[in-house]
Design a protein around this motif. Sequence first.
Motif, PDB file in Angstrom:
ATOM      1  N   GLY A 271       7.104  -3.645   1.701  1.00  0.00           N
ATOM      2  CA  GLY A 271       7.681  -2.322   1.907  1.00  0.00           C
ATOM      3  C   GLY A 271       7.806  -2.042   3.396  1.00  0.00           C
ATOM      4  N   LEU A 272       8.552  -1.017   3.747  1.00  0.00           N
ATOM      5  CA  LEU A 272       8.612  -0.562   5.138  1.00  0.00           C
ATOM      6  C   LEU A 272       7.379   0.289   5.403  1.00  0.00           C
ATOM      7  N   MET A 273       6.720   0.069   6.533  1.00  0.00           N
ATOM      8  CA  MET A 273       5.486   0.779   6.869  1.00  0.00           C
ATOM      9  C   MET A 273       5.766   1.863   7.905  1.00  0.00           C
ATOM     10  N   LEU A 274       5.211   3.044   7.662  1.00  0.00           N
ATOM     11  CA  LEU A 274       5.402   4.199   8.541  1.00  0.00           C
ATOM     12  C   LEU A 274       4.052   4.823   8.860  1.00  0.00           C
ATOM     13  N   PRO A 275       3.987   5.672   9.894  1.00  0.00           N
ATOM     14  CA  PRO A 275       2.753   6.415  10.152  1.00  0.00           C
ATOM     15  C   PRO A 275       2.355   7.227   8.926  1.00  0.00           C
ATOM     16  N   LYS A 276       1.068   7.375   8.709  1.00  0.00           N
ATOM     17  CA  LYS A 276       0.571   8.129   7.563  1.00  0.00           C
ATOM     18  C   LYS A 276       1.146   9.544   7.570  1.00  0.00           C
ATOM     19  N   GLY A 277       1.761   9.927   6.444  1.00  0.00           N
ATOM     20  CA  GLY A 277       2.311  11.273   6.338  1.00  0.00           C
ATOM     21  C   GLY A 277       3.609  11.510   7.081  1.00  0.00           C
TER      22      GLY A 277
ATOM     23  N   SER B  59       8.601  -6.562   8.773  1.00  0.00           N
ATOM     24  CA  SER B  59       8.091  -7.918   8.987  1.00  0.00           C
ATOM     25  C   SER B  59       7.236  -8.372   7.814  1.00  0.00           C
ATOM     26  N   THR B  60       7.823  -8.399   6.629  1.00  0.00           N
ATOM     27  CA  THR B  60       7.143  -8.857   5.414  1.00  0.00           C
ATOM     28  C   THR B  60       5.733  -8.270   5.314  1.00  0.00           C
ATOM     29  N   ILE B  61       5.652  -6.946   5.352  1.00  0.00           N
ATOM     30  CA  ILE B  61       4.362  -6.254   5.298  1.00  0.00           C
ATOM     31  C   ILE B  61       4.065  -5.894   3.842  1.00  0.00           C
ATOM     32  N   THR B  62       3.064  -6.526   3.294  1.00  0.00           N
ATOM     33  CA  THR B  62       2.704  -6.313   1.901  1.00  0.00           C
ATOM     34  C   THR B  62       2.048  -4.944   1.724  1.00  0.00           C
ATOM     35  N   ILE B  63       2.448  -4.254   0.667  1.00  0.00           N
ATOM     36  CA  ILE B  63       1.845  -2.965   0.326  1.00  0.00           C
ATOM     37  C   ILE B  63       0.496  -3.234  -0.326  1.00  0.00           C
ATOM     38  N   THR B  64      -0.576  -2.775   0.275  1.00  0.00           N
ATOM     39  CA  THR B  64      -1.914  -2.931  -0.304  1.00  0.00           C
ATOM     40  C   THR B  64      -2.624  -1.587  -0.296  1.00  0.00           C
ATOM     41  N   ASP B  65      -3.591  -1.448  -1.181  1.00  0.00           N
ATOM     42  CA  ASP B  65      -4.334  -0.191  -1.235  1.00  0.00           C
ATOM     43  C   ASP B  65      -5.086   0.047   0.068  1.00  0.00           C
ATOM     44  N   GLU B  66      -5.627  -1.009   0.648  1.00  0.00           N
ATOM     45  CA  GLU B  66      -6.347  -0.869   1.921  1.00  0.00           C
ATOM     46  C   GLU B  66      -5.428  -0.326   3.005  1.00  0.00           C
ATOM     47  N   ARG B  67      -4.222  -0.853   3.104  1.00  0.00           N
ATOM     48  CA  ARG B  67      -3.283  -0.383   4.117  1.00  0.00           C
ATOM     49  C   ARG B  67      -2.818   1.043   3.833  1.00  0.00           C
ATOM     50  N   LEU B  68      -2.708   1.402   2.566  1.00  0.00           N
ATOM     51  CA  LEU B  68      -2.272   2.751   2.212  1.00  0.00           C
ATOM     52  C   LEU B  68      -3.290   3.825   2.603  1.00  0.00           C
ATOM     53  N   GLN B  69      -4.497   3.420   2.910  1.00  0.00           N
ATOM     54  CA  GLN B  69      -5.496   4.393   3.363  1.00  0.00           C
ATOM     55  C   GLN B  69      -5.133   4.958   4.737  1.00  0.00           C
TER      56      GLN B  69
ATOM     57  N   ARG C 153       3.771   5.309  17.789  1.00  0.00           N
ATOM     58  CA  ARG C 153       4.609   4.723  18.840  1.00  0.00           C
ATOM     59  C   ARG C 153       5.979   4.338  18.285  1.00  0.00           C
ATOM     60  N   ILE C 154       6.019   3.929  17.026  1.00  0.00           N
ATOM     61  CA  ILE C 154       7.277   3.611  16.362  1.00  0.00           C
ATOM     62  C   ILE C 154       7.366   4.401  15.059  1.00  0.00           C
ATOM     63  N   ASP C 155       8.589   4.562  14.557  1.00  0.00           N
ATOM     64  CA  ASP C 155       8.793   5.272  13.291  1.00  0.00           C
ATOM     65  C   ASP C 155       8.525   4.378  12.093  1.00  0.00           C
ATOM     66  N   VAL C 156       8.899   3.112  12.221  1.00  0.00           N
ATOM     67  CA  VAL C 156       8.857   2.181  11.091  1.00  0.00           C
ATOM     68  C   VAL C 156       8.488   0.790  11.583  1.00  0.00           C
ATOM     69  N   ALA C 157       7.765   0.051  10.739  1.00  0.00           N
ATOM     70  CA  ALA C 157       7.495  -1.360  11.014  1.00  0.00           C
ATOM     71  C   ALA C 157       8.087  -2.202   9.900  1.00  0.00           C
TER      72      ALA C 157
ATOM     73  N   GLN D 118      -1.837   4.078   6.408  1.00  0.00           N
ATOM     74  CA  GLN D 118      -0.414   3.991   6.675  1.00  0.00           C
ATOM     75  C   GLN D 118       0.356   4.519   5.463  1.00  0.00           C
ATOM     76  N   SER D 119       1.614   4.827   5.658  1.00  0.00           N
ATOM     77  CA  SER D 119       2.505   5.140   4.539  1.00  0.00           C
ATOM     78  C   SER D 119       3.469   3.980   4.330  1.00  0.00           C
ATOM     79  N   PHE D 120       3.882   3.784   3.081  1.00  0.00           N
ATOM     80  CA  PHE D 120       4.839   2.735   2.753  1.00  0.00           C
ATOM     81  C   PHE D 120       5.944   3.288   1.870  1.00  0.00           C
TER      82      PHE D 120
END
Length: 261
Positions: free
Chosen positions: A207-213, A89-99, A83-87, A101-103
């Motif tokens: 980091g900035l969060m984006l859709p996976k890939g 808001s102080t989004i921490t890069i974690t291994d769980e989120r990297l499964q 729905r969006i290209d980027v999120a 999402q992209s950062f």
Amino acid sequence: MKKLLLATTTLALGLTAGAAAFAETLTVGAYPSNPPWEFKNEQSEFEGFEVDLITEVAERLEMDLEISDLGFQALFAATASGRIDVAISTITITDERLQSQSFTQGYYDADLALVSLADGASSLADLAGEPVGAIASSTGDAWIQANTAEYGFGELRTYPDQQGLLLDVRAGRIAGAIGDVTGFIFAAKEMPDLNIAEVIPTGDQYGLMLPKGSELLEPINAAISEIKEDGTLAEIYEKWLGEAPAADSSTVTVLEIPTAE
């Protein structure tokens, strides 16, 4: 594909993405109750550290910028669905989120903190058996869950935004809250009855969060590298946090795109 390669290459050389932009508009989601990172001014316009960062990224990609007002939890669904290209808001890069999402590379070293009433808990040890709070789905939320056995915390209460969280600390409904140390320090300047009782070192980064890939990941990451290298990000840091970033911090150090372990 040729456009993607061109954008990545030109940004890596420190040049504008120009005609290599993927679309006219970069769509961004932000949680607006998160000063000094993002908030709305009296004209209902977004301001803040990460707003300045993403504005600079969009300019270097020669894209228009559209920021939507979303709750913190909603950001994850918005990127996952495209729905969006980027999120932001102080989004921490974690291994769980990297499964899922992209950062981009990290741009801020993100410790947590315990905030309490000035005459309340003075350390994490004081919270044994006491109710504690955090923003839902945040790293503060995850930290409390992971450390409840060690500290003996009582009930965990989660909140959709920082305002409600801190209001409950001030009202004594929870004994303390765990969250972003910088945001809490900023809030405590306006709420002198609050106290940063203990800083919790984490080694995490935002980091900035984006859709996976996402095909925008490499161009946006290259733009962040430029913004670090030419000193612009250090200027943004000093503007909002009142001091220069540490010379070895992620704010001034170019890093690799993080990948899941």
